[in-house]
Design an enzyme around this catalytic site. Structure first.
Site, PDB file in Angstrom:
ATOM      1  N   HIS A   1      -9.678   9.785  47.107  1.00 11.56           N
ATOM      2  CA  HIS A   1      -8.896   9.301  48.247  1.00 11.56           C
ATOM      3  C   HIS A   1      -7.903  10.380  48.677  1.00 11.56           C
ATOM      4  O   HIS A   1      -6.908  10.614  48.000  1.00 11.56           O
ATOM      5  CB  HIS A   1      -8.158   8.024  47.846  1.00 11.56           C
ATOM      6  CG  HIS A   1      -7.553   7.289  48.981  1.00 11.56           C
ATOM      7  ND1 HIS A   1      -6.395   7.696  49.601  1.00 11.56           N
ATOM      8  CD2 HIS A   1      -7.958   6.166  49.617  1.00 11.56           C
ATOM      9  CE1 HIS A   1      -6.106   6.846  50.568  1.00 11.56           C
ATOM     10  NE2 HIS A   1      -7.045   5.919  50.597  1.00 11.56           N
TER      11      HIS A   1
ATOM     12  N   HIS B   1     -11.402   9.814  55.130  1.00  9.33           N
ATOM     13  CA  HIS B   1     -10.314  10.228  54.238  1.00  9.33           C
ATOM     14  C   HIS B   1     -10.618   9.906  52.775  1.00  9.33           C
ATOM     15  O   HIS B   1      -9.839  10.258  51.894  1.00  9.33           O
ATOM     16  CB  HIS B   1      -8.993   9.560  54.642  1.00  9.33           C
ATOM     17  CG  HIS B   1      -8.947   8.104  54.326  1.00  9.33           C
ATOM     18  ND1 HIS B   1      -9.597   7.164  55.085  1.00  9.33           N
ATOM     19  CD2 HIS B   1      -8.347   7.443  53.319  1.00  9.33           C
ATOM     20  CE1 HIS B   1      -9.403   5.969  54.549  1.00  9.33           C
ATOM     21  NE2 HIS B   1      -8.641   6.114  53.467  1.00  9.33           N
TER      22      HIS B   1
END
Length: 166
Positions: free
Chosen positions: A85, A70
């Protein structure tokens, strides 16, 4: 005799970073997570993505890929390191909905897909998909970052400008 050196060291290097995702660039203060919104993770900007592709906004080196895919850290030629992110608390998805195309140590080219992600899967799981872009070594920046908000296209529109220390 040293005037050439003085002149060279006085020159400032301006680094511009293009959007790594297509969407709407917003100030970090709009990220629904105090660690990002409060600047505790570093200076930067965030993008509310419209499509599930995170690309390299510059030629660089992958410093780290988070195990759940992620997030990724990439360093540019000037030594600035960026954390991309995808979403907030998306580590809880344990990689579901994320497909990393890079590994730590990989050399990447601007425009190369780093991670593909499923926006609807993230939203269905109840997580914001807003994507912070953080300069993790802002001590390399001579003055604050200039951030540019509004609609952005990955690889095309500049979202960050920084003047590096000489």
């Amino acid at each position: 005799m040293f005037s050439k050196w003085r002149k060279k060291s006085a020159e400032s290097k301006v680094v511009e970073v293009a959007a790594p995702v297509t969407g709407r660039a917003v100030p970090l203060s709009e990220v629904p997570d105090e660690a990002f919104a409060g600047g505790h993770m570093g200076q930067g900007i965030a993008i509310e993505p419209e499509e599930g592709k995170l690309i390299a906004p510059f030629d660089g080196t992958v410093v780290h890929v988070i195990k759940s895919s992620h997030a990724v850290m990439v360093e540019n030629a000037e030594g600035m390191q960026f954390l991309f992110h995808i979403g907030i608390n998306t580590v809880s998805l344990k990689g579901e909905g994320f497909n990393s195309h890079v590994s730590t140590g990989d050399k990447v080219k601007a425009g190369q897909v780093l991670i593909e992600f499923d926006i609807s899967k993230i939203k269905e799981a109840g997580y914001p998909v807003i994507t912070p872009i953080i300069v993790t070594n802002a001590d390399e920046v001579a003055s604050g970052l200039e951030t540019l908000t509004g609609p952005v296209t990955a690889g095309r529109d500049v979202i960050l400008k920084a003047v590096l220390k000489s």
